[in-house]
Motif scaffolding. Structure first.
Motif, PDB file in Angstrom:
ATOM      1  N   HIS A  10      64.534 -59.474   9.324  1.00  0.00           N
ATOM      2  CA  HIS A  10      63.184 -59.710   9.838  1.00  0.00           C
ATOM      3  C   HIS A  10      62.463 -58.404  10.132  1.00  0.00           C
ATOM      4  O   HIS A  10      61.266 -58.294   9.891  1.00  0.00           O
ATOM      5  N   ALA A  11      63.160 -57.420  10.636  1.00  0.00           N
ATOM      6  CA  ALA A  11      62.533 -56.134  10.945  1.00  0.00           C
ATOM      7  C   ALA A  11      62.055 -55.454   9.664  1.00  0.00           C
ATOM      8  O   ALA A  11      61.010 -54.813   9.648  1.00  0.00           O
ATOM      9  N   GLU A  12      62.819 -55.577   8.591  1.00  0.00           N
ATOM     10  CA  GLU A  12      62.420 -54.949   7.332  1.00  0.00           C
ATOM     11  C   GLU A  12      61.277 -55.704   6.676  1.00  0.00           C
ATOM     12  O   GLU A  12      60.436 -55.115   6.020  1.00  0.00           O
ATOM     13  N   ALA A  13      61.229 -57.018   6.853  1.00  0.00           N
ATOM     14  CA  ALA A  13      60.204 -57.835   6.213  1.00  0.00           C
ATOM     15  C   ALA A  13      58.852 -57.706   6.919  1.00  0.00           C
ATOM     16  O   ALA A  13      57.812 -57.796   6.287  1.00  0.00           O
ATOM     17  N   ALA A  14      58.870 -57.492   8.231  1.00  0.00           N
ATOM     18  CA  ALA A  14      57.626 -57.416   8.988  1.00  0.00           C
ATOM     19  C   ALA A  14      57.020 -56.021   8.849  1.00  0.00           C
ATOM     20  O   ALA A  14      57.725 -55.025   8.982  1.00  0.00           O
ATOM     21  N   PRO A  15      55.714 -55.939   8.574  1.00  0.00           N
ATOM     22  CA  PRO A  15      55.083 -54.625   8.487  1.00  0.00           C
ATOM     23  C   PRO A  15      55.049 -53.954   9.852  1.00  0.00           C
ATOM     24  O   PRO A  15      54.913 -54.623  10.876  1.00  0.00           O
ATOM     25  N   ALA A  16      55.167 -52.668   9.873  1.00  0.00           N
ATOM     26  CA  ALA A  16      55.110 -51.925  11.128  1.00  0.00           C
ATOM     27  C   ALA A  16      53.687 -51.994  11.682  1.00  0.00           C
ATOM     28  O   ALA A  16      52.724 -51.847  10.939  1.00  0.00           O
ATOM     29  N   LEU A  17      53.580 -52.212  12.965  1.00  0.00           N
ATOM     30  CA  LEU A  17      52.279 -52.281  13.619  1.00  0.00           C
ATOM     31  C   LEU A  17      51.951 -50.894  14.149  1.00  0.00           C
ATOM     32  O   LEU A  17      52.644 -50.382  15.023  1.00  0.00           O
ATOM     33  N   ASP A  18      50.946 -50.273  13.568  1.00  0.00           N
ATOM     34  CA  ASP A  18      50.540 -48.945  14.020  1.00  0.00           C
ATOM     35  C   ASP A  18      49.733 -49.091  15.296  1.00  0.00           C
ATOM     36  O   ASP A  18      48.713 -49.782  15.321  1.00  0.00           O
ATOM     37  N   LEU A  19      50.222 -48.457  16.339  1.00  0.00           N
ATOM     38  CA  LEU A  19      49.538 -48.476  17.623  1.00  0.00           C
ATOM     39  C   LEU A  19      49.013 -47.083  17.929  1.00  0.00           C
ATOM     40  O   LEU A  19      49.728 -46.095  17.787  1.00  0.00           O
ATOM     41  N   LEU A  20      47.755 -47.025  18.339  1.00  0.00           N
ATOM     42  CA  LEU A  20      47.102 -45.754  18.638  1.00  0.00           C
ATOM     43  C   LEU A  20      46.925 -45.603  20.140  1.00  0.00           C
ATOM     44  O   LEU A  20      46.708 -46.580  20.851  1.00  0.00           O
ATOM     45  N   THR A  21      46.976 -44.373  20.600  1.00  0.00           N
ATOM     46  CA  THR A  21      46.688 -44.093  21.996  1.00  0.00           C
ATOM     47  C   THR A  21      45.178 -43.961  22.166  1.00  0.00           C
ATOM     48  O   THR A  21      44.438 -43.804  21.191  1.00  0.00           O
ATOM     49  N   VAL A  22      44.729 -44.002  23.408  1.00  0.00           N
ATOM     50  CA  VAL A  22      43.295 -43.833  23.664  1.00  0.00           C
ATOM     51  C   VAL A  22      42.814 -42.467  23.167  1.00  0.00           C
ATOM     52  O   VAL A  22      41.767 -42.394  22.508  1.00  0.00           O
ATOM     53  N   PRO A  23      43.540 -41.363  23.417  1.00  0.00           N
ATOM     54  CA  PRO A  23      43.071 -40.079  22.873  1.00  0.00           C
ATOM     55  C   PRO A  23      42.961 -40.070  21.342  1.00  0.00           C
ATOM     56  O   PRO A  23      42.051 -39.439  20.795  1.00  0.00           O
ATOM     57  N   GLN A  24      43.840 -40.774  20.657  1.00  0.00           N
ATOM     58  CA  GLN A  24      43.736 -40.853  19.194  1.00  0.00           C
ATOM     59  C   GLN A  24      42.472 -41.592  18.782  1.00  0.00           C
ATOM     60  O   GLN A  24      41.798 -41.207  17.823  1.00  0.00           O
ATOM     61  N   VAL A  25      42.141 -42.663  19.501  1.00  0.00           N
ATOM     62  CA  VAL A  25      40.923 -43.421  19.208  1.00  0.00           C
ATOM     63  C   VAL A  25      39.687 -42.570  19.526  1.00  0.00           C
ATOM     64  O   VAL A  25      38.714 -42.579  18.768  1.00  0.00           O
ATOM     65  N   LEU A  26      39.741 -41.832  20.626  1.00  0.00           N
ATOM     66  CA  LEU A  26      38.629 -40.930  20.968  1.00  0.00           C
ATOM     67  C   LEU A  26      38.355 -39.967  19.820  1.00  0.00           C
ATOM     68  O   LEU A  26      37.198 -39.756  19.438  1.00  0.00           O
ATOM     69  N   ALA A  27      39.420 -39.395  19.278  1.00  0.00           N
ATOM     70  CA  ALA A  27      39.268 -38.426  18.192  1.00  0.00           C
ATOM     71  C   ALA A  27      38.736 -39.084  16.926  1.00  0.00           C
ATOM     72  O   ALA A  27      37.879 -38.523  16.243  1.00  0.00           O
ATOM     73  N   ARG A  28      39.221 -40.270  16.613  1.00  0.00           N
ATOM     74  CA  ARG A  28      38.787 -40.943  15.378  1.00  0.00           C
ATOM     75  C   ARG A  28      37.344 -41.403  15.456  1.00  0.00           C
ATOM     76  O   ARG A  28      36.615 -41.339  14.475  1.00  0.00           O
ATOM     77  N   LEU A  29      36.934 -41.912  16.612  1.00  0.00           N
ATOM     78  CA  LEU A  29      35.563 -42.403  16.758  1.00  0.00           C
ATOM     79  C   LEU A  29      34.597 -41.306  17.190  1.00  0.00           C
ATOM     80  O   LEU A  29      33.383 -41.500  17.130  1.00  0.00           O
ATOM     81  N   GLN A  30      35.119 -40.205  17.666  1.00  0.00           N
ATOM     82  CA  GLN A  30      34.312 -39.103  18.194  1.00  0.00           C
ATOM     83  C   GLN A  30      33.367 -39.601  19.276  1.00  0.00           C
ATOM     84  O   GLN A  30      32.163 -39.329  19.266  1.00  0.00           O
ATOM     85  N   LEU A  31      33.965 -40.369  20.196  1.00  0.00           N
ATOM     86  CA  LEU A  31      33.231 -40.888  21.346  1.00  0.00           C
ATOM     87  C   LEU A  31      33.892 -40.368  22.612  1.00  0.00           C
ATOM     88  O   LEU A  31      35.036 -39.922  22.595  1.00  0.00           O
TER      89      LEU A  31
END
Length: 73
Positions: A10-31
């Protein structure tokens, strides 16, 4: 030959869920930090909370897509 345990399959069949931190989102959105937390508080940007707040990468993609569609309308 033995087969791997069910949990491993089941672990191999399920796609990995990419989780971002708030600082990563800040950088991506530039907000700013307060703007991103406002988006999270109002539900415009989905997140998972536990010991720390994490934003699924697909939620960020959905947020950006929604904003682009709103701007196009």
């Amino acid at each position: 030959m033995t087969s791997p345990p069910t949990a491993v399959l089941h672990a191999e069949a399920a796609p990995a869920l990419d989780l971002l931190t708030v600082p990563q989102v800040l950088a991506r959105l530039q907000l700013g930090r307060s703007t991103v937390y406002d988006l999270l508080r109002t539900g415009q940007l989905a997140s998972i909370t536990g010991r720390a707040r994490r934003i699924p990468a697909h939620a960020l993609t959905d947020f950006i897509r929604t904003r682009l569609e709103q701007d196009a309308a």
